[in-house]
Write a protein that holds these residues in place. Structure first.
Motif, PDB file in Angstrom:
ATOM      1  N   LEU A 164       1.270  -0.650  -0.153  1.00 54.81           N
ATOM      2  CA  LEU A 164      -0.021  -0.127   0.169  1.00 54.81           C
ATOM      3  C   LEU A 164       0.719   0.669   0.360  1.00 54.81           C
ATOM      4  O   LEU A 164       0.389   2.322  -0.642  1.00 54.81           O
ATOM      5  CB  LEU A 164      -1.247  -0.154   1.396  1.00 54.81           C
ATOM      6  N   LEU A 165       2.199   1.547   0.592  1.00 51.25           N
ATOM      7  CA  LEU A 165       2.609   2.723   0.939  1.00 51.25           C
ATOM      8  C   LEU A 165       3.919   2.980  -0.439  1.00 51.25           C
ATOM      9  O   LEU A 165       3.494   3.237  -1.240  1.00 51.25           O
ATOM     10  CB  LEU A 165       4.363   2.527   2.056  1.00 51.25           C
ATOM     11  N   ILE A 166       3.939   1.125  -1.567  1.00 52.86           N
ATOM     12  CA  ILE A 166       4.689   2.041  -2.684  1.00 52.86           C
ATOM     13  C   ILE A 166       2.992   2.380  -3.299  1.00 52.86           C
ATOM     14  O   ILE A 166       4.076   3.329  -4.180  1.00 52.86           O
ATOM     15  CB  ILE A 166       5.475   0.361  -2.898  1.00 52.86           C
ATOM     16  N   LEU A 167       2.750   1.828  -3.997  1.00 48.89           N
ATOM     17  CA  LEU A 167       1.340   2.194  -4.405  1.00 48.89           C
ATOM     18  C   LEU A 167       1.296   4.223  -4.183  1.00 48.89           C
ATOM     19  O   LEU A 167       0.717   4.341  -4.974  1.00 48.89           O
ATOM     20  CB  LEU A 167       0.241   1.437  -3.754  1.00 48.89           C
ATOM     21  N   LEU A 168       1.157   3.828  -2.596  1.00 48.23           N
ATOM     22  CA  LEU A 168       0.482   5.537  -2.871  1.00 48.23           C
ATOM     23  C   LEU A 168       1.682   6.128  -2.779  1.00 48.23           C
ATOM     24  O   LEU A 168       1.593   7.596  -3.749  1.00 48.23           O
ATOM     25  CB  LEU A 168       0.414   5.345  -1.690  1.00 48.23           C
ATOM     26  N   ALA A 169       3.454   5.432  -3.068  1.00 44.82           N
ATOM     27  CA  ALA A 169       3.911   6.557  -3.181  1.00 44.82           C
ATOM     28  C   ALA A 169       4.270   6.724  -4.803  1.00 44.82           C
ATOM     29  O   ALA A 169       4.628   7.915  -5.069  1.00 44.82           O
ATOM     30  CB  ALA A 169       5.232   5.670  -2.996  1.00 44.82           C
ATOM     31  N   GLY A 194      -5.352  11.601   3.716  1.00 49.56           N
ATOM     32  CA  GLY A 194      -5.133  11.243   5.302  1.00 49.56           C
ATOM     33  C   GLY A 194      -6.549  11.850   5.912  1.00 49.56           C
ATOM     34  O   GLY A 194      -6.651  11.613   7.380  1.00 49.56           O
ATOM     35  N   PHE A 195      -7.204  13.178   5.894  1.00 49.90           N
ATOM     36  CA  PHE A 195      -7.616  13.853   6.634  1.00 49.90           C
ATOM     37  C   PHE A 195      -8.421  13.442   6.567  1.00 49.90           C
ATOM     38  O   PHE A 195      -9.789  13.266   8.252  1.00 49.90           O
ATOM     39  CB  PHE A 195      -7.846  15.460   5.951  1.00 49.90           C
ATOM     40  N   GLY A 196      -9.218  12.417   5.771  1.00 49.98           N
ATOM     41  CA  GLY A 196     -10.348  11.914   6.170  1.00 49.98           C
ATOM     42  C   GLY A 196     -10.444  10.380   6.365  1.00 49.98           C
ATOM     43  O   GLY A 196     -11.401  10.403   7.253  1.00 49.98           O
ATOM     44  N   GLY A 254     -12.382   9.731  10.293  1.00 47.81           N
ATOM     45  CA  GLY A 254     -13.237   8.588   9.492  1.00 47.81           C
ATOM     46  C   GLY A 254     -13.007   7.978  11.404  1.00 47.81           C
ATOM     47  O   GLY A 254     -13.894   6.846  12.172  1.00 47.81           O
ATOM     48  N   ALA A 255     -11.772   8.166  11.792  1.00 51.85           N
ATOM     49  CA  ALA A 255     -11.053   7.063  12.560  1.00 51.85           C
ATOM     50  C   ALA A 255     -12.102   8.009  14.108  1.00 51.85           C
ATOM     51  O   ALA A 255     -12.211   7.149  15.411  1.00 51.85           O
ATOM     52  CB  ALA A 255      -9.395   7.283  13.098  1.00 51.85           C
ATOM     53  N   ALA A 291      -2.154  16.312  -3.301  1.00 53.89           N
ATOM     54  CA  ALA A 291      -3.056  16.730  -2.676  1.00 53.89           C
ATOM     55  C   ALA A 291      -3.920  15.785  -2.297  1.00 53.89           C
ATOM     56  O   ALA A 291      -5.190  15.997  -1.341  1.00 53.89           O
ATOM     57  CB  ALA A 291      -3.664  18.225  -3.956  1.00 53.89           C
ATOM     58  N   VAL A 292      -4.649  15.145  -2.885  1.00 51.40           N
ATOM     59  CA  VAL A 292      -5.511  14.029  -2.550  1.00 51.40           C
ATOM     60  C   VAL A 292      -5.004  12.724  -1.269  1.00 51.40           C
ATOM     61  O   VAL A 292      -5.580  12.982  -1.084  1.00 51.40           O
ATOM     62  CB  VAL A 292      -5.066  12.626  -3.747  1.00 51.40           C
ATOM     63  N   LEU A 293      -3.016  12.650  -1.560  1.00 51.54           N
ATOM     64  CA  LEU A 293      -3.324  12.642  -0.489  1.00 51.54           C
ATOM     65  C   LEU A 293      -3.024  12.609   1.075  1.00 51.54           C
ATOM     66  O   LEU A 293      -3.580  12.098   1.917  1.00 51.54           O
ATOM     67  CB  LEU A 293      -1.274  11.484  -0.364  1.00 51.54           C
TER      68      LEU A 293
END
Length: 110
Positions: A9-14, A48-50, A54-55, A42-44
């Motif tokens: 997931l981290l690789i995909l986000l990067a 992250g804010f969302g 949610g948490a 901006a999307v990341l």
């Protein structure tokens, strides 16, 4: 074990952030605010804010369940203490050879 799930997931986000470097402007309508940032960043940031929002909502929704669990734990401790007292009385009565009086106390209803 967690790294096996999070590493892809981290690789995909990067890769997403590096692939989308076009400059975008994000505006907040009633105000005259604008934020210019690469699209990937901006999307990341917004994702992250969302996630954090949610948490927080999930944590707040679980508060009543945690309160009930704490009350049940306290009730179980009281019952265990009462059981220990009754067992001690029974053991003492058997040692002395006298009959054990049965006495049951029920908790007050709410």
């Amino acid at each position: 074990m967690r790294w096996l799930l999070f590493l892809p997931l981290l690789i995909l986000l990067a890769l997403f952030a590096l692939s989308n470097m076009q400059e975008v402007q994000l505006r907040l309508w009633p105000f005259d605010l604008a934020w210019a940032a690469p699209l990937g960043v901006a999307v990341l940031v917004l994702s992250g804010f969302g996630f954090v929002l949610g948490a927080i909502i999930a944590w707040a929704a679980a508060l009543p369940a945690r309160r009930r669990a704490r009350e049940v734990t306290q009730a179980a401790k009281l019952l265990e203490a009462e059981l220990a007292v009754l067992k001690a009385r029974e053991a003492q009565a058997r040692h002395e050879g006298t009959p054990v009086p049965m006495q049951i106390t029920l908790p007050a209803a709410r």
